[in-house]
Design a protein around this motif. Structure first.
Motif, PDB file in Angstrom:
ATOM      1  N   THR B  15       0.999  -1.275   0.006  1.00  0.00           N
ATOM      2  CA  THR B  15      -0.039  -0.271  -0.018  1.00  0.00           C
ATOM      3  C   THR B  15       1.033   1.436  -0.095  1.00  0.00           C
ATOM      4  O   THR B  15       0.895   2.127  -0.708  1.00  0.00           O
ATOM      5  CB  THR B  15      -0.922  -0.055   1.208  1.00  0.00           C
ATOM      6  N   LEU B  19       0.892   3.814  -3.089  1.00  0.00           N
ATOM      7  CA  LEU B  19       0.803   5.178  -2.790  1.00  0.00           C
ATOM      8  C   LEU B  19       1.745   6.219  -3.348  1.00  0.00           C
ATOM      9  O   LEU B  19       1.455   7.310  -3.723  1.00  0.00           O
ATOM     10  CB  LEU B  19       0.322   5.446  -1.276  1.00  0.00           C
ATOM     11  N   CYS B  20       3.176   5.942  -3.015  1.00  0.00           N
ATOM     12  CA  CYS B  20       4.045   6.749  -3.517  1.00  0.00           C
ATOM     13  C   CYS B  20       4.174   6.642  -4.877  1.00  0.00           C
ATOM     14  O   CYS B  20       4.432   7.693  -5.517  1.00  0.00           O
ATOM     15  CB  CYS B  20       5.531   5.934  -2.976  1.00  0.00           C
ATOM     16  N   TYR B  24      -2.574   9.482  -3.680  1.00  0.00           N
ATOM     17  CA  TYR B  24      -3.772   9.092  -3.098  1.00  0.00           C
ATOM     18  C   TYR B  24      -4.830   8.890  -4.333  1.00  0.00           C
ATOM     19  O   TYR B  24      -5.902   8.096  -4.203  1.00  0.00           O
ATOM     20  CB  TYR B  24      -4.257   9.906  -1.962  1.00  0.00           C
ATOM     21  N   LEU B  27      -5.106   5.660  -6.221  1.00  0.00           N
ATOM     22  CA  LEU B  27      -4.986   4.696  -5.511  1.00  0.00           C
ATOM     23  C   LEU B  27      -5.918   3.567  -5.964  1.00  0.00           C
ATOM     24  O   LEU B  27      -7.057   4.120  -5.565  1.00  0.00           O
ATOM     25  CB  LEU B  27      -4.552   4.890  -4.117  1.00  0.00           C
ATOM     26  N   LYS B  50     -11.252  -0.875  -0.138  1.00  0.00           N
ATOM     27  CA  LYS B  50     -10.238  -0.327  -0.181  1.00  0.00           C
ATOM     28  C   LYS B  50     -10.171   0.731   1.121  1.00  0.00           C
ATOM     29  O   LYS B  50      -9.124   1.126   1.626  1.00  0.00           O
ATOM     30  CB  LYS B  50     -10.185   0.839  -1.489  1.00  0.00           C
ATOM     31  N   LEU B  54      -7.364   1.206   3.567  1.00  0.00           N
ATOM     32  CA  LEU B  54      -6.645   2.400   3.977  1.00  0.00           C
ATOM     33  C   LEU B  54      -6.608   2.780   5.390  1.00  0.00           C
ATOM     34  O   LEU B  54      -5.718   3.292   5.902  1.00  0.00           O
ATOM     35  CB  LEU B  54      -7.297   3.551   3.143  1.00  0.00           C
ATOM     36  N   PHE B 101       5.963   9.725  -0.814  1.00  0.00           N
ATOM     37  CA  PHE B 101       5.205   9.690   0.434  1.00  0.00           C
ATOM     38  C   PHE B 101       4.345  10.820   0.755  1.00  0.00           C
ATOM     39  O   PHE B 101       3.292  10.526   0.956  1.00  0.00           O
ATOM     40  CB  PHE B 101       5.839   8.701   1.196  1.00  0.00           C
ATOM     41  N   ALA B 104       1.755  12.153  -1.546  1.00  0.00           N
ATOM     42  CA  ALA B 104       0.413  11.113  -1.435  1.00  0.00           C
ATOM     43  C   ALA B 104      -0.209  11.636   0.094  1.00  0.00           C
ATOM     44  O   ALA B 104      -1.518  11.701   0.098  1.00  0.00           O
ATOM     45  CB  ALA B 104       0.912   9.715  -1.328  1.00  0.00           C
ATOM     46  N   LEU B 108      -4.009  12.928   0.517  1.00  0.00           N
ATOM     47  CA  LEU B 108      -5.008  12.212   1.157  1.00  0.00           C
ATOM     48  C   LEU B 108      -5.695  13.254   2.240  1.00  0.00           C
ATOM     49  O   LEU B 108      -6.996  13.413   2.086  1.00  0.00           O
ATOM     50  CB  LEU B 108      -4.338  11.156   1.930  1.00  0.00           C
TER      51      LEU B 108
END
Lengths: 210, 210
Positions: B15, B19-20, B24, B27, B50, B54, B101, B104, B108
């Motif tokens: 995950t 994400l990276c 987000y 994904l 999902k 998450l 990251f 992401a 998010l």
């Protein structure tokens, strides 16, 4: 104000309203035109594209922000920093819904990694705001009010991160955001780190809470 | 570690990688399965949706973060806060690209105003992290190392906003982000506001810059 200036001012206001209404992701020239009392062609007359308009809008925002913080000049440096924190974290008291606007700003920032022009503009604005903070710190130091051991640029970077981070938290966390605590801590930072002779003392109000 | 724990750990890692790689917004369960060495059905076996996955991922992140900051316990409180700032602003030194990251994470967070479940989870995580900071401050005060006049909750709110704001700046502004200045100012805050007897003095290094 000339008629042209007045039109531009109204377009900026319409852009603000459209951003609050639709967010950055769904902002279109049409959504801006919908908030504008005059003809849509006038928007296209002044701005070639949405990017062009947004760039002007961000310059306009920055200008307004600097004006709101510094007022007519000759103000108390602590008050200027307090006002800046208040505008960024809580929102300008201009009758608009600060939360909608902050949400749009967060959406815009989240887009910057994918949009070099936007990133460049945000970087210019950020540098200008940090310079404003550092200038206020230097003013306070020259007036003998602020501790000379504070590095103006470093302080500016932290202060800016803290208030913008708190603004984002307000949007991301909603009512769960610790806005009052942040504002109290900003005050503590100004009184107990920045002001000469204020260090480590009892600031104003609640201390040593548990 | 049981086989089930090991599968879950690998799903968390997949995950993270997805994400990276995709951010987000893009994904999907498939993009996570693509980063997972075992069968996609194993992901569906452990997580219904999902959203479910998450939520588990964010719990996992939080747990790892707390562990990285506090280590085996009994650490120096200043060091713990420094390490936290370093992990959040600069990134954990785990061979992954911190910038991807953090991008992401920003995506998010920008989604939270439109997703109540996500917002609730972010609010819980945020409260937990602020509690961790406040606990470290209280530890330092109990050990007589930290100034008693600092309010742990208020300090925690400011510290958290500052380091998360700086993380977002790193993503939004790229190379133009003043990361070094923020980290120096965090150090100044710890030394000159938090530590007993450190107030207003010469910290470590450059002072009174122009």
């Amino acid at each position: 104000m000339t008629a042209e200036d007045s039109s531009k001012e109204e377009i900026m206001s319409a852009t603000f309203d459209a951003l609050c209404e639709h967010g950055y992701a769904n902002l279109t020239m049409q959504s801006i035109a919908d908030e504008f009392d005059k003809s849509k062609s006038l928007i296209h007359y002044h701005y070639d594209s949405k990017d062009d308009l947004l760039a002007a809008f961000m310059d306009h925002l920055l200008e307004n922000f600097v004006e709101m913080v510094t007022g007519c000049g000759g103000q108390d440096p602590v008050e200027e920093l307090r006002r800046m924190a208040d505008i960024v974290v809580v929102g300008a008291d201009d009758g608009n819904d600060a939360n909608d606007f902050h949400t749009a700003l967060l959406g815009l920032r989240a887009q910057a990694p994918y949009d070099e022009k936007l990133r460049d503009q945000l970087a210019r604005n950020d540098a200008r705001i940090r310079e404003l903070i550092a200038d206020i710190v230097r003013d306070g130091q020259e007036q003998g009010q602020f501790d000379e051991s504070v590095d103006p640029e470093e302080f500016a970077a932290l202060f800016r991160s803290a208030i913008e981070g708190a603004q984002a938290h307000g949007v991301v966390l909603g009512d769960a955001a610790p806005t009052d605590e942040v504002m109290a801590a900003v005050d503590d930072l100004l009184v107990n780190r920045l002001l000469v002779g204020g260090e480590g003392g009892e600031a104003d109000g609640e201390e040593g809470g548990e």
